[in-house]
Scaffold this active site. Structure first.
Site, PDB file in Angstrom:
ATOM      1  N   HIS A  79      11.779  44.677  66.128  1.00 26.90           N
ATOM      2  CA  HIS A  79      11.352  43.286  65.918  1.00 26.90           C
ATOM      3  C   HIS A  79      12.443  42.331  66.420  1.00 26.90           C
ATOM      4  CE1 HIS A  79       8.740  40.343  63.548  1.00 26.90           C
ATOM      5  NE2 HIS A  79       9.702  39.607  64.079  1.00 26.90           N
TER       6      HIS A  79
ATOM      7  N   ASN B  58      14.108  35.029  73.117  1.00 29.38           N
ATOM      8  CA  ASN B  58      14.843  33.753  73.106  1.00 29.38           C
ATOM      9  C   ASN B  58      15.582  33.484  71.795  1.00 29.38           C
ATOM     10  OD1 ASN B  58      14.591  31.964  75.672  1.00 29.38           O
ATOM     11  ND2 ASN B  58      12.624  33.021  75.464  1.00 29.38           N
TER      12      ASN B  58
ATOM     13  N   HIS C  96      15.011  27.751  74.685  1.00 26.09           N
ATOM     14  CA  HIS C  96      13.937  27.554  75.672  1.00 26.09           C
ATOM     15  C   HIS C  96      14.353  26.575  76.779  1.00 26.09           C
ATOM     16  CE1 HIS C  96      10.682  29.049  72.657  1.00 26.09           C
ATOM     17  NE2 HIS C  96      11.180  30.023  73.387  1.00 26.09           N
TER      18      HIS C  96
ATOM     19  N   HIS D  28       2.713  39.122  63.112  1.00 21.60           N
ATOM     20  CA  HIS D  28       3.429  38.486  62.005  1.00 21.60           C
ATOM     21  C   HIS D  28       2.393  38.192  60.924  1.00 21.60           C
ATOM     22  CE1 HIS D  28       6.601  38.090  64.861  1.00 21.60           C
ATOM     23  NE2 HIS D  28       7.345  37.323  64.090  1.00 21.60           N
TER      24      HIS D  28
ATOM     25  N   GLU E  11       3.954  35.059  56.289  1.00 20.24           N
ATOM     26  CA  GLU E  11       5.351  34.599  56.303  1.00 20.24           C
ATOM     27  C   GLU E  11       5.572  33.423  55.359  1.00 20.24           C
ATOM     28  OE1 GLU E  11       5.510  34.391  60.783  1.00 20.24           O
ATOM     29  OE2 GLU E  11       7.623  34.364  60.287  1.00 20.24           O
TER      30      GLU E  11
HETATM   31  C1  6MZ Z   1       7.466  33.660  63.784  1.00 21.08           C
HETATM   32  C2  6MZ Z   1       9.004  33.697  65.489  1.00 21.08           C
HETATM   33  C3  6MZ Z   1      10.052  33.929  64.558  1.00 21.08           C
HETATM   34  O1  6MZ Z   1       9.075  34.405  72.485  1.00 21.08           O
HETATM   35  O2  6MZ Z   1      10.463  32.558  73.425  1.00 21.08           O
HETATM   36  N1  6MZ Z   1       9.566  33.625  66.703  1.00 21.08           N
HETATM   37  N2  6MZ Z   1       7.730  33.574  65.091  1.00 21.08           N
HETATM   38  N3  6MZ Z   1       8.394  33.875  62.831  1.00 21.08           N
HETATM   39  C4  6MZ Z   1       9.703  33.996  63.173  1.00 21.08           C
HETATM   40  N4  6MZ Z   1      10.630  34.145  62.180  1.00 21.08           N
HETATM   41  C5  6MZ Z   1      11.851  33.427  62.097  1.00 21.08           C
HETATM   42  N5  6MZ Z   1      11.200  34.040  65.255  1.00 21.08           N
HETATM   43  C6  6MZ Z   1      10.886  33.851  66.568  1.00 21.08           C
HETATM   44  O3  6MZ Z   1      11.279  33.871  71.425  1.00 21.08           O
HETATM   45  C7  6MZ Z   1      11.249  32.754  70.541  1.00 21.08           C
HETATM   46  C8  6MZ Z   1       9.875  32.623  69.923  1.00 21.08           C
HETATM   47  O4  6MZ Z   1       9.601  33.745  69.060  1.00 21.08           O
HETATM   48  C9  6MZ Z   1       8.799  33.353  67.949  1.00 21.08           C
HETATM   49  C10 6MZ Z   1       8.552  31.847  68.115  1.00 21.08           C
HETATM   50  O5  6MZ Z   1       7.322  31.662  68.779  1.00 21.08           O
HETATM   51  C11 6MZ Z   1       9.714  31.411  69.010  1.00 21.08           C
HETATM   52  O6  6MZ Z   1       9.409  30.240  69.744  1.00 21.08           O
HETATM   53  P1  6MZ Z   1      10.457  33.935  72.814  1.00 21.08           P
HETATM   54  O7  6MZ Z   1      11.243  34.918  73.629  1.00 21.08           O
END
Ligand code: 6MZ
Length: 354
Positions: free
Chosen positions: A16, A20, A66, A197, A200
């Protein structure tokens, strides 16, 4: 071997990790320099990344990463550095997940995914000890059309690179958006695995009552994703949640647990009360993950150490956590056997019987 060294040395599996959110400060600084070659103030600009105090705040932090991953070159470097850092933490299997982004004039979603695959190809030679997979993420907040595009992209990439593209991840800000289950069904039919997910946050019914987002959670459990993320609000001690907890146990769906992330986002109040305790005691399938190691300043070793010191896990229980994670990966049978072999070899070398 003391606990810290054992957790570091364990051959671990990361199931998990959002790309980014995983970028280290070193990588962010490097990307900032690539984007702003003449600026001297990367530190100040990036320091704000530490200052957040809720899940909502955490989502603002992703905007910083981002803003720096807007070209295929930046996505390539982000992926390469992240793989290297996980490898240095003795991760032997990494399932990264990321939401493809199109940036006008700079990058298409297709190029975004290609940049990750290109980095994987080079990492395969540079870091042969780590097996790499990618889940294409759907950000709930971005709506139906973006979800549809990402699923189509994932299916096409899966046909071309089945060794890397293994599934879909449903993530993004849980305060908004939908779960797009009918779209996920299409992806599943095409052969992709699904990690979703789930639960949450609480749904605020009135100013007096907060309950888990029950309808959505039940819909997700009925859909039976291959793995679930967090399940923070499915907790036997929380008001209105014991029915969901039993449904989760009955489902036997493995849950990816990210201790530090939940504490830092304040969706769980203490490590001691984390749902890890209840799922572990119930013998439910679980695995540990970092979620966003850059944002939360953690590592997978650190998450193992916290689990061990908080819940009194012994060496053999930590080893078993690694071993059982193999079963929940989206790897092939042969790859799973190779991973099991690595962990068993380690257990013999360290004389840990389980
Ligand atoms: C839900 C999360 C997250 O996809 O741009 N992301 N979504 N719950 C969380 N818990 C803290 N942590 C990260 O990586 C960043 C993106 O991952 C998801 C969100 O959409 C975030 O913008 P990527 O590589």
């Amino acid at each position: 071997m003391d606990l810290e060294n054992l957790c570091q040395a364990l051959p671990k599996l990361e199931l998990h990790a959002h790309l980014n959110g995983s970028l280290s400060m070193d990588t962010l600084k490097k990307l900032y320099k690539m984007q702003n070659p003449n600026s001297k103030s990367s530190e100040d600009t990036l320091m704000s990344i530490k200052n957040f105090s809720s899940l909502g705040e955490c989502f603002k932090v992703f905007n910083i990463a981002h803003s720096l991953t807007t070209t295929p070159e930046a996505v390539f470097h982000s992926t390469y550095d992240t793989v290297k850092e996980f490898k240095e933490d003795n991760v032997i299997y990494l399932e990264l997940r990321s939401t493809p982004r199109a940036i006008e004039g700079k990058m298409t979603k297709q190029e975004y995914v290609e940049a990750i695959i290109k980095a994987f190809e080079i990492c395969k030679t540079d870091f042969p000890s780590i097996l790499l997979k990618l889940l294409i993420s759907i950000n709930r907040k971005q709506g139906y059309k973006a979800a549809q595009d990402n699923i189509e992209l994932a299916i096409n990439f899966f046909k071309k690179y089945p060794q890397y593209i293994v599934g879909l991840d449903l993530s993004g800000d849980p305060m908004t958006g939908s779960t797009f289950l009918e779209l996920l069904r299409k992806a599943r039919l095409a052969g992709l695995k699904i990690a979703a997910h789930c639960a949450e946050i609480y749904q605020m019914l009135s100013h007096l009552s907060h309950v888990p987002n029950e309808t959505e959670t039940i819909d997700i459990l009925k859909f039976k994703p291959d793995r679930l993320g967090h399940c923070t609000c499915i907790h036997p001690t929380l008001q209105g949640s014991s029915k969901l907890f039993n449904l989760l146990l009955d489902s036997k769906i493995p849950v990816e647990l990210c201790l530090t992330s939940n504490i830092q986002c304040k969706t769980v109040s203490t490590y001691e009360s984390h749902q890890f305790k209840y799922l572990f005691e119930a013998g439910h399938p679980i695995c540990l993950g970092t979620d966003d190691k850059g944002v939360f300043h953690t590592s997978l070793s650190h998450e193992y150490k916290i689990a061990s010191s908080t819940f009194g896990l012994k060496q053999e229980q930590l080893l078993k956590l690694c071993l059982s994670s193999v079963e929940y990966t989206f790897a092939t049978l042969e790859e799973k056997q190779a991973l099991l072999y690595e962990i068993e070899k380690f257990s013999k070398e360290c004389n840990i019987t389980y």
